[in-house]
Scaffold this motif. Structure first.
Motif, short mmCIF file in Angstrom:
data_model
loop_
_atom_site.label_atom_id
_atom_site.label_comp_id
_atom_site.label_asym_id
_atom_site.label_seq_id
_atom_site.Cartn_x
_atom_site.Cartn_y
_atom_site.Cartn_z
N PRO A 96 64.83 58.18 15.95
CA PRO A 96 63.70 57.36 16.42
C PRO A 96 64.08 56.45 17.59
O PRO A 96 63.23 55.73 18.12
N LEU A 97 65.35 56.47 17.99
CA LEU A 97 65.84 55.57 19.03
C LEU A 97 66.02 56.28 20.37
O LEU A 97 66.49 55.67 21.34
N LEU A 98 65.67 57.56 20.45
CA LEU A 98 65.98 58.34 21.64
C LEU A 98 65.34 57.75 22.90
O LEU A 98 65.97 57.69 23.96
N ASP A 99 64.09 57.31 22.80
CA ASP A 99 63.44 56.73 23.97
C ASP A 99 64.14 55.45 24.42
O ASP A 99 64.34 55.22 25.62
N ALA A 100 64.51 54.60 23.45
CA ALA A 100 65.19 53.35 23.78
C ALA A 100 66.56 53.61 24.40
O ALA A 100 66.96 52.95 25.37
N MET A 101 67.28 54.57 23.85
CA MET A 101 68.59 54.92 24.40
C MET A 101 68.45 55.50 25.80
O MET A 101 69.26 55.22 26.69
N SER A 102 67.44 56.34 25.97
CA SER A 102 67.19 56.94 27.28
C SER A 102 66.96 55.85 28.33
O SER A 102 67.53 55.89 29.43
N SER A 103 66.15 54.85 27.99
CA SER A 103 65.87 53.75 28.93
C SER A 103 67.11 52.89 29.17
O SER A 103 67.37 52.46 30.30
N ALA A 111 61.61 66.79 17.27
CA ALA A 111 60.43 66.82 18.13
C ALA A 111 59.40 65.75 17.76
O ALA A 111 58.54 65.42 18.58
N LEU A 112 59.49 65.21 16.55
CA LEU A 112 58.43 64.31 16.08
C LEU A 112 58.33 63.02 16.90
O LEU A 112 57.23 62.52 17.15
N THR A 113 59.47 62.49 17.33
CA THR A 113 59.43 61.25 18.12
C THR A 113 58.61 61.43 19.38
O THR A 113 57.79 60.56 19.75
N GLY A 114 58.80 62.56 20.07
CA GLY A 114 58.03 62.82 21.29
C GLY A 114 56.55 62.91 21.02
O GLY A 114 55.73 62.42 21.82
N LEU A 115 56.17 63.53 19.90
CA LEU A 115 54.75 63.64 19.55
C LEU A 115 54.15 62.26 19.30
O LEU A 115 53.06 61.94 19.77
N LEU A 116 54.87 61.43 18.55
CA LEU A 116 54.30 60.15 18.09
C LEU A 116 54.31 59.07 19.17
O LEU A 116 53.57 58.09 19.05
N THR A 117 55.15 59.22 20.18
CA THR A 117 55.13 58.22 21.27
C THR A 117 54.07 58.55 22.32
O THR A 117 53.72 57.69 23.13
N ALA A 118 53.56 59.78 22.30
CA ALA A 118 52.58 60.22 23.31
C ALA A 118 51.16 60.08 22.76
O ALA A 118 50.94 59.74 21.59
N ALA A 119 50.18 60.37 23.60
CA ALA A 119 48.77 60.36 23.18
C ALA A 119 48.56 61.47 22.15
O ALA A 119 49.17 62.54 22.26
N PRO A 120 47.73 61.27 21.13
CA PRO A 120 46.85 60.10 20.93
C PRO A 120 47.48 59.00 20.07
O PRO A 120 46.80 58.02 19.74
N TYR A 121 48.77 59.14 19.70
CA TYR A 121 49.34 58.20 18.73
C TYR A 121 49.88 56.93 19.38
O TYR A 121 49.56 55.82 18.95
N HIS A 122 50.76 57.04 20.36
CA HIS A 122 51.35 55.88 21.04
C HIS A 122 51.99 54.90 20.05
O HIS A 122 51.82 53.69 20.15
N TYR A 123 52.77 55.44 19.08
CA TYR A 123 53.38 54.58 18.07
C TYR A 123 54.66 53.94 18.59
O TYR A 123 55.38 54.50 19.43
N SER A 124 54.98 52.77 18.04
CA SER A 124 56.22 52.08 18.38
C SER A 124 57.39 52.68 17.58
O SER A 124 57.20 53.48 16.66
#
Length: 419
Positions: free
Chosen positions: A52-59, A253-266
């Motif tokens: 669940p940290l992949l986006d944060a690590m990427s940034s 793959a789930l993190t990518g789904l949930l961070t994108a539309a329509p979910y935009h989850y934190s």
């Protein structure tokens, strides 16, 4: 010459002559089983904090999301290497000492991730975390060895419940901690938890003498011989790899789904999805009890069908939350059920070589997971959630075909009854 060791609930007498003992009669106290389940869950959780940290690590390091996704693969490759090269030592060395030293080294590896100054350091430290997290897979065959035969399936099921909870709740804990203190805080807290458990294992685990009288090179060669000699092991390695590949496809793959539309989850909300998947732990005790009663084939087919149905539900989860949640629960039930059923079967083989049996099985299992996460990263980038569900569903079909064809061929040849 004979020596006496305390094994949880009873005293065990073992031979220390050149030939390792073939049978050790013992039992495990409830407290010892729970300690082993907790240690298994906490150590294996180290493999999954990053998801669940992949986006944060990427940034944080300025790397592409697709490249960050390879952290999952690196960690699992490290784990597969450890399964192949480290786990067999459980038959050669005193297991409590081995478990404690590996746990202490894991604490250091987690801290290396926490202080990573560059992406290269992060990937290298993640590989090391994977390598050392195999301590969980030394605990499982140790429990199978010390358990009374009539309790083995149930005890393995309990410990595997701990393992699955660790895998799934790692995401929840990681998401919540990252939300509060950043992604590095996750690995600091994880290191502290493993350190505490290392002390508890040193004090609470029974001593377990070496089961093999051979060299390390001979030990590794014997893993290959076990695979060639045991058809049950070969089949269960394949079933496990195909099941865990689906697990990795979903959670990569789930993190990518949930961070994108329509979910935009934190990150914190994404981590809570681990609580949903934790329901799969309920299948562990069920599978362990019924596999002990000779129902392993029916269980494997039934759990395989659940896996296939889960991907149908999750395909609708692209834009609808309820079918996504249902699919996650069903998939985790199926994966855990297949896994515990597999272990109940392979631990009937070569009691003096359970660590090597585990090495063979779990190497295939996590190689399947690494392949699943690698494939999911690429399929998700090319075809989105639709492609991910087609990939997972295809793996479920292959698993069912492998089970049906494999068991039928053995029956036709008359080599053994279906297991």
């Amino acid at each position: 010459m004979r020596q006496t060791y305390c094994a949880g609930a009873q005293w065990v007498h073992v031979s220390t002559e050149e030939q390792a003992p073939q049978h050790v009669q013992t039992g495990l106290s409830r407290a010892t089983v729970l300690l082993m389940a907790a240690a298994t869950g906490v150590t294996v959780a180290s493999l999954y904090y990053c998801q669940p940290l992949l986006d944060a690590m990427s940034s944080s390091f300025g790397i592409a999301p697709a490249t960050a996704g390879l952290l999952v693969t690196f960690t699992q490759v490290g784990y597969a290497v450890g399964l192949l090269l480290v786990i067999p030592l459980g038959d050669l060395l005193e297991r409590r000492t081995l478990i404690v030293w590996l746990s202490a080294a894991l604490v250091a590896a987690l801290l290396l991730v926490a202080v990573s100054p560059t992406g290269t350091w992060l990937f290298a430290a993640s590989l090391l975390v994977g390598l050392l997290s195999v301590v969980a897979q030394i605990l499982v065959p140790l429990a199978a060895t010390l358990a009374a035969p009539e309790e083995r399936g149930a005890i393995v099921g309990t410990i595997m419940s701990g393992l699955l909870l660790g895998i799934l709740l790692a995401r929840t804990a990681a998401g919540l901690l990252a939300e509060a203190g950043g992604w590095r805080s996750v690995y600091v807290v994880a290191a502290a938890c493993v350190a505490l458990l290392t002390v508890a294992l040193r004090r609470g685990l029974p001593r377990s003498p070496a089961m093999a009288a051979t060299t390390y090179a001979g030990l590794l060669r014997s893993v290959g011989r076990l695979i060639v000699r045991e058809p049950i092991l070969r089949r269960r390695m394949l079933y496990g790899a195909l099941a865990f590949a689906q697990f990795s496809v979903l959670w990569t793959a789930l993190t990518g789904l949930l961070t994108a539309a329509p979910y935009h989850y934190s990150e914190a909300v994404i981590g809570l999805f681990g609580l949903i998947g934790a329901a799969g732990a309920a299948s562990a005790q069920f599978a362990g009890r019924h596999a002990d009663k000779g129902r392993a084939l029916a269980l494997t087919i039934g759990f395989g069908v659940l896996l296939g149905l889960s991907w149908i539900a999750m395909a609708a989860g692209r834009s609808h939350l309820v079918p996504l949640i249902v699919g996650i629960v069903v998939l985790d039930l199926g994966v855990q059920g297949v896994h515990v059923t597999n272990q109940s079967q392979i631990y009937t083989l070569a009691g003096e070589a359970r660590s090597r049996v585990t090495s063979a099985y779990m190497t295939a299992y996590f190689a399947g997971g690494a392949l699943g996460s690698w494939s999911a990263t690429r399929v998700a980038a090319a075809d989105g959630w639709r492609g991910v569900c087609l990939l997972g569903g295809g793996l479920a079909v292959v698993l069912l075909v492998a089970v049906i064809v494999g068991e039928a061929s053995l029956r036709i040849r008359g080599r053994q009854p279906a297991s």
